[in-house]
Design an enzyme around this catalytic site. Structure first.
Site, PDB file in Angstrom:
ATOM      1  N   SER A  99       0.863  -1.194   0.000  1.00 54.82           N
ATOM      2  CA  SER A  99       0.000   0.000   0.000  1.00 54.82           C
ATOM      3  C   SER A  99       0.894   1.237   0.000  1.00 54.82           C
ATOM      4  O   SER A  99       1.997   1.214   0.566  1.00 54.82           O
ATOM      5  CB  SER A  99      -0.855  -0.010   1.264  1.00 54.82           C
ATOM      6  OG  SER A  99      -1.361   1.283   1.546  1.00 54.82           O
TER       7      SER A  99
ATOM      8  N   TYR B 143      -1.837  -0.968  10.284  1.00 51.52           N
ATOM      9  CA  TYR B 143      -1.848  -1.343   8.855  1.00 51.52           C
ATOM     10  C   TYR B 143      -0.624  -0.782   8.127  1.00 51.52           C
ATOM     11  O   TYR B 143       0.055  -1.503   7.393  1.00 51.52           O
ATOM     12  CB  TYR B 143      -3.137  -0.808   8.236  1.00 51.52           C
ATOM     13  CG  TYR B 143      -3.326  -1.124   6.774  1.00 51.52           C
ATOM     14  CD1 TYR B 143      -3.743  -2.389   6.371  1.00 51.52           C
ATOM     15  CD2 TYR B 143      -3.114  -0.153   5.799  1.00 51.52           C
ATOM     16  CE1 TYR B 143      -3.942  -2.670   5.027  1.00 51.52           C
ATOM     17  CE2 TYR B 143      -3.304  -0.436   4.456  1.00 51.52           C
ATOM     18  CZ  TYR B 143      -3.721  -1.692   4.073  1.00 51.52           C
ATOM     19  OH  TYR B 143      -3.913  -1.972   2.735  1.00 51.52           O
TER      20      TYR B 143
HETATM   21  N1  LIG Z   1      -8.766  -1.029  -0.774  1.00 45.88           N
HETATM   22  C1  LIG Z   1      -7.737  -0.195  -0.642  1.00 45.88           C
HETATM   23  O1  LIG Z   1      -7.909   1.040  -0.592  1.00 45.88           O
HETATM   24  C2  LIG Z   1      -6.334  -0.722  -0.576  1.00 45.88           C
HETATM   25  C3  LIG Z   1      -5.288   0.218  -0.614  1.00 45.88           C
HETATM   26  C4  LIG Z   1      -3.989  -0.239  -0.550  1.00 45.88           C
HETATM   27  C5  LIG Z   1      -3.727  -1.593  -0.478  1.00 45.88           C
HETATM   28  N2  LIG Z   1      -4.767  -2.487  -0.443  1.00 45.88           N
HETATM   29  C6  LIG Z   1      -4.425  -3.903  -0.347  1.00 45.88           C
HETATM   30  O2  LIG Z   1      -5.028  -4.600  -1.414  1.00 45.88           O
HETATM   31  C7  LIG Z   1      -5.231  -5.975  -1.020  1.00 45.88           C
HETATM   32  C8  LIG Z   1      -6.672  -6.360  -1.313  1.00 45.88           C
HETATM   33  O3  LIG Z   1      -7.521  -5.568  -0.472  1.00 45.88           O
HETATM   34  P1  LIG Z   1      -9.016  -5.156  -0.870  1.00 45.88           P
HETATM   35  O4  LIG Z   1      -9.125  -3.704  -0.640  1.00 45.88           O
HETATM   36  O5  LIG Z   1      -9.358  -5.727  -2.170  1.00 45.88           O
HETATM   37  O6  LIG Z   1      -9.814  -5.831   0.334  1.00 45.88           O
HETATM   38  P2  LIG Z   1     -10.874  -7.011   0.440  1.00 45.88           P
HETATM   39  O7  LIG Z   1     -11.932  -6.872  -0.585  1.00 45.88           O
HETATM   40  O8  LIG Z   1     -11.241  -7.052   1.879  1.00 45.88           O
HETATM   41  O9  LIG Z   1     -10.013  -8.303   0.052  1.00 45.88           O
HETATM   42  C9  LIG Z   1      -9.210  -8.986   0.952  1.00 45.88           C
HETATM   43  C10 LIG Z   1      -9.045 -10.397   0.450  1.00 45.88           C
HETATM   44  O10 LIG Z   1      -8.200 -11.099   1.351  1.00 45.88           O
HETATM   45  C11 LIG Z   1      -8.829 -12.329   1.693  1.00 45.88           C
HETATM   46  N3  LIG Z   1      -8.444 -12.748   3.023  1.00 45.88           N
HETATM   47  C12 LIG Z   1      -8.557 -12.037   4.179  1.00 45.88           C
HETATM   48  N4  LIG Z   1      -8.131 -12.771   5.210  1.00 45.88           N
HETATM   49  C13 LIG Z   1      -7.725 -13.968   4.700  1.00 45.88           C
HETATM   50  C14 LIG Z   1      -7.196 -15.134   5.272  1.00 45.88           C
HETATM   51  N5  LIG Z   1      -6.975 -15.245   6.592  1.00 45.88           N
HETATM   52  N6  LIG Z   1      -6.904 -16.182   4.452  1.00 45.88           N
HETATM   53  C15 LIG Z   1      -7.131 -16.095   3.116  1.00 45.88           C
HETATM   54  N7  LIG Z   1      -7.617 -14.994   2.519  1.00 45.88           N
HETATM   55  C16 LIG Z   1      -7.919 -13.951   3.308  1.00 45.88           C
HETATM   56  C17 LIG Z   1     -10.320 -12.025   1.616  1.00 45.88           C
HETATM   57  O11 LIG Z   1     -11.080 -13.199   1.400  1.00 45.88           O
HETATM   58  P3  LIG Z   1     -11.840 -14.090   2.488  1.00 45.88           P
HETATM   59  O12 LIG Z   1     -12.503 -13.164   3.450  1.00 45.88           O
HETATM   60  O13 LIG Z   1     -12.782 -14.891   1.641  1.00 45.88           O
HETATM   61  O14 LIG Z   1     -10.791 -14.937   3.117  1.00 45.88           O
HETATM   62  C18 LIG Z   1     -10.361 -11.150   0.368  1.00 45.88           C
HETATM   63  O15 LIG Z   1     -10.385 -11.957  -0.784  1.00 45.88           O
HETATM   64  C19 LIG Z   1      -4.848  -6.037   0.461  1.00 45.88           C
HETATM   65  O16 LIG Z   1      -3.524  -6.488   0.563  1.00 45.88           O
HETATM   66  C20 LIG Z   1      -4.937  -4.591   0.897  1.00 45.88           C
HETATM   67  O17 LIG Z   1      -4.138  -4.346   2.024  1.00 45.88           O
HETATM   68  C21 LIG Z   1      -6.069  -2.086  -0.496  1.00 45.88           C
END
Ligand SMILES: NC(=O)c1ccc[n+]([C@@H]2O[C@H](COP(=O)([O-])OP(=O)(O)OC[C@H]3O[C@@H](n4cnc5c(N)ncnc54)[C@H](OP(=O)(O)O)[C@@H]3O)[C@@H](O)[C@H]2O)c1
Length: 262
Positions: free
Chosen positions: A149, A162
């Protein structure tokens, strides 16, 4: 012959024979990325805990497969690596994106959340790497991408836990690149800004330059195709935060207060 302007990784010109494993693919950025890569013709194995959601999505695409698991299980990685190889024949690229986000101020610190965040966002990545690096070295090809991030660039309000996990990832992926690029492997550091996903849905503050998950996936696919090491986006916001992070602290802190309004 690589020169100063060459891409840091090998560009990808055609996804049709590529086998991509996406960990964290049941929602948000991971799901949008799976859709984009499947539509570009790649084979994709989707992983996360919510198996029913993964299977419902994968049923729409003949080149999609599912290996559902919980990343924090310390023993799981060797068996899920085997299952993914069995599903696709081999792996060309793994994208590690499973993470949790606990927006926290320093005066409301909950150490249990710290432990859970580091366990998933950082330790599970090390556990994955302990299996994946030997796998790719034995094949003498392949790529590893970690989704961190831009909050890794500098301390930010409410990112006490985070931001620290993502800063750890930035550092570890740089080391991976140093060590693995000379051995012919591709290593990518993906640093998104704010993306509209279930993870950010509960944020009660203004998210500058917020983009959709399909838009984020398009940035990632384009960065992979161009062979970038760091794939950060959206460009203006990411570059501004990077610039601020390079300023001396006496300028940086007041500017960040102004930018965040906090
Ligand atoms: N959204 C933003 O603004 C943003 C910004 C910077 C970086 N990111 C990064 O982008 C990535 C994706 O985030 P997102 O925003 O798309 O969030 P999200 O929709 O909450 O996706 C998170 C994913 O991780 C999986 N996950 C969580 N805990 C897990 C576990 N214990 N075992 C296996 N899978 C697990 C979830 O699936 P299940 O619940 O089905 O396990 C889901 O598929 C993350 O690394 C996040 O830190 C996001």
């Amino acid at each position: 012959m690589r020169n100063l302007w060459s891409p840091l990784n090998q560009p990808i010109h055609d996804w049709r024979e590529k086998r991509v494993w996406i960990v964290g693919a049941s929602s948000g950025i991971g799901l949008a990325l799976a859709k984009a890569l499947l539509e570009a013709g790649a084979y994709v194995t989707l992983s996360a805990r919510r198996e029913a959601e993964l299977r419902e999505f994968a049923a729409q695409y003949p080149k999609a497969s599912v290996v559902a698991f919980d990343c924090i299980d310390p023993q799981i990685w060797p068996s899920v690596l085997d299952a993914t190889v069995a599903a696709m024949g081999h792996i060309d690229l793994v994208i590690l994106g499973a993470a949790r986000y606990d927006p926290t101020n320093s005066w409301e610190l909950n150490v249990e959340q710290v432990e859970k965040s580091f366990e998933l966002n950082v330790v599970s990545v090390y556990r994955a790497l302990a299996c994946l690096v030997p796998y790719f070295l034995a094949r003498q090809s392949g790529g590893i991408a970690c989704i961190a991030s831009i909050s890794a660039y500098t301390g930010l309000p409410r990112a006490l836990i985070y931001g620290a996990t993502k800063a750890a990832l930035n550092n570890l992926v740089e080391t991976l690149y140093f060590e693995l690029a000379p051995k012919g492997l591709n290593v990518y550091l993906i640093n998104p800004g704010f993306v509209e996903t279930p993870m950010t849905a509960a944020n009660d503050f203004r998210m500058p330059s917020l983009i959709s998950a399909p838009r984020a996936a398009a940035h990632i696919v384009s960065g992979l195709e161009r062979g970038q090491f760091e794939i950060n986006f959206p460009k203006g916001f990411a570059s501004a935060l990077r610039l601020v992070s390079r300023l001396p602290y006496r300028l940086r802190f007041p500017l960040l207060h102004k930018m965040t309004g906090l």
